[in-house]
Every structure is written in C-alpha cells, then in structure tokens.
Motif scaffolding. Structure first.
Motif, short mmCIF file in Angstrom:
data_model
loop_
_atom_site.label_atom_id
_atom_site.label_comp_id
_atom_site.label_asym_id
_atom_site.label_seq_id
_atom_site.Cartn_x
_atom_site.Cartn_y
_atom_site.Cartn_z
N SER A 190 41.60 40.30 33.89
CA SER A 190 41.42 41.72 33.57
C SER A 190 40.08 41.97 32.89
N LEU B 97 37.08 41.40 35.42
CA LEU B 97 36.95 42.50 36.37
C LEU B 97 36.46 43.75 35.66
N VAL C 288 38.42 33.84 40.15
CA VAL C 288 38.65 35.21 40.58
C VAL C 288 38.23 35.32 42.04
N SER C 289 39.08 35.88 42.87
CA SER C 289 38.81 35.90 44.31
C SER C 289 37.69 36.88 44.67
N GLN D 166 39.00 40.45 44.93
CA GLN D 166 39.19 41.12 43.63
C GLN D 166 37.86 41.62 43.07
N ASN E 63 36.72 44.61 45.15
CA ASN E 63 37.55 45.77 44.84
C ASN E 63 37.11 46.43 43.54
N SER E 64 36.75 45.60 42.54
CA SER E 64 36.29 46.14 41.26
C SER E 64 34.95 46.85 41.42
#
Length: 289
Positions: free
Chosen positions: A61, A64, A96-97, A100, A103-104
């Motif tokens: 969290s 990101l 972290v992929s 992900q 997307n962020s």
C-alpha cells in the motif's frame, strides 16, 4: 552560507540539529550530525503467514502510494521522472507486480486519487507533517483528525515548520571513501544547495545526501549522473525550517514515537516528517572540517 535543512522521514531519521561548518576558499557548507534510524517496527512481528501477509499488504500500500505521489509530482514517464523511476525499482524489489504499478500510475493520471499534506501540532509543541494519498479526500481528513484527537494534537493550517526540498542520495563507494574536500567539490560542481553525510548503525559513512530546491532537483540529479555516479534515490522531501526544532523530555519523546508509529500504520500514509530534536545519544558527532 547555505544552511542545510535536515529532513525526517517516517523511519524517524531525524530533525535538523546544530552541525559544524566545513569551508573552502569559495563556499561553506553546514555539515549536520546524522541521526540514526529508529527501531524497526517489523522486528516484533511474528513469522506466521497471516502476519507476514499483513506486513506485505502495508508495504504494498505504501509503495503504490509513493508511485502515485511521484507521478503527481513529476509525471508518468520514469525515464524523465527520477523519483518515479526509483520508487518503481523499490516496488519491484518488494515483489510488487508490473500490473499493480501500472494501475497506480493510471490512477494518479486519472485523478482518481489525490495527494494531501497534513501538518499536525502536538501539545508538546513539535510538529508532524504527513503526506497521504487517497481516493476520498474528506475521509482521509477525518482519519487524520481522529489521529490528532487520540494523541492530543491539532491540525496546523499555518504550515511554518517545514519547507519543500529535493534530496538526491548517493552511495557511490568512490565518493563515500573520499575526503570532505572532494565531496564539497562535487557538491559545488553539480549545483546543489547543500549536502550532508549519512552514517549507518556502525557510525560509518554510507552515503551522501545532496539538498536542492525542488525546481533544481532533476537537473542536479542529471549532473550527478554525468559524473558517472548513479543516485540511489531522488525525491521531494519536507525539511525542517531553521529554528523550528523542538526538544522533548523522555516522556514526551515516548508519546511522540507512539504518535508517529500510529500515523505510520495508516494505509493512507506515504511519508512522515517531524521537527523533533533527538536526544544527544542518538546523534552522530559533528564532522570537523
């Protein structure tokens, strides 16, 4: 003489303290004592899968959140946004992929999430600056108000304890092993505002932080790379303004640590800064020039 405005992150790296002056015939720099990092809050976490998953979720969290914050500060292209490039590298190191991360970045571009700064003033007189990111601005404000109420603080709308600065961290061995004159020469040549030495838990120099105005951060980072030195990180920070440091007694310091750790646990928190002068035993001895 340029004054070094020391920063403190959520790792409780330290507030600005009185340092010693190192000067040549052309320019002077203020070398600050480096404060050691506080205890690792993960050290007390057990090895069970549930707790490990919870730990990863919080790290995810925050990383990101840092990605989105970097996009808002410098744009979505990591090739020209050094801060974004560095946080993407750290995110990948923490598994972290790519999806992900992308997307962020997309969320930050779309405006789905907003970054907010909250400066809080405690009853003991010190201030804490929290950088947060959330899709619900009013909700995060309520969360911060609740944190203030729980720990006897108030939201400070004045915002006079901190200033925005750029920070370039270098861990190049040739620079670390050189003397202060060489470090100062590099600082002058790259055009930074000031610099400070970073020391590890064994009190050995482990890096150099170059401080800049925010508008100059990327040009200074480029100048560092042109010297064949790769920055470890390039980021915008909030530094303590001169004269705003606050000393605390032992009880107040314990309460301050509890407050900062509470804020750190919030999933919306990206970074935390403070203007607390840490006890002398937690400081490095000033570097004599």
């Amino acid at each position: 003489m340029a004054s070094l405005l020391s920063c403190a992150s959520f790792r409780f790296l330290g507030a600005a303290v009185r340092g010693s002056t190192f000067a040549s015939g052309r320019r002077s720099f203020l070398l600050q004592p480096t404060q050691l990092a506080g205890h690792n809050r993960w050290s007390k976490i057990g090895k069970s899968k549930a707790i490990a998953d919870q730990k990863f979720g919080k790290v995810l969290s925050k990383l990101l959140g840092e990605v989105m914050s970097a996009v808002k500060d410098g744009g979505p292209d990591p090739s020209i946004n050094a801060a974004l490039s560095n946080v993407i590298a750290r995110a990948k190191q923490n598994h972290v992929s790519k999806a992900q991360i992308e997307n962020s970045i997309a969320k930050a571009q779309s405006g789905a999430c907003s970054s907010q700064m909250f400066e809080m003033r405690s009853s003991a007189g010190y201030s804490v600056m929290v950088e947060s990111i959330s899709s619900n601005a009013s909700e995060i404000r309520n969360i911060m108000l609740k944190a203030c109420k729980k720990h006897g603080a108030t939201l400070d709308t004045g915002g006079h304890a901190f200033s925005k600065k750029g920070l370039i961290l270098v861990e190049d061995k040739s620079l670390i092993d050189s003397d202060l004159t060489m470090v100062e020469e590099v600082a002058i040549e790259i055009g930074c505002e000031d610099f400070r030495l970073v020391k590890d838990e064994n009190r050995k120099v482990s890096g150099v932080e170059f401080i800049t105005e925010v508008d100059d951060m990327h040009s200074v980072a480029r100048a560092v790379r042109e010297k064949n030195i790769q920055p470890k990180s390039v980021q915008v920070i909030y530094s303590t303004n001169p004269g705003s440091e606050v000393s605390l007694d032992e009880g107040q310091m314990d309460a301050a640590m509890n407050f900062i750790e509470y804020l750190e646990e919030l999933s919306e928190t990206v970074d935390i800064y403070h203007n607390i002068a840490l006890p002398a035993e937690d400081m490095e001895e000033p570097v004599e020039g």
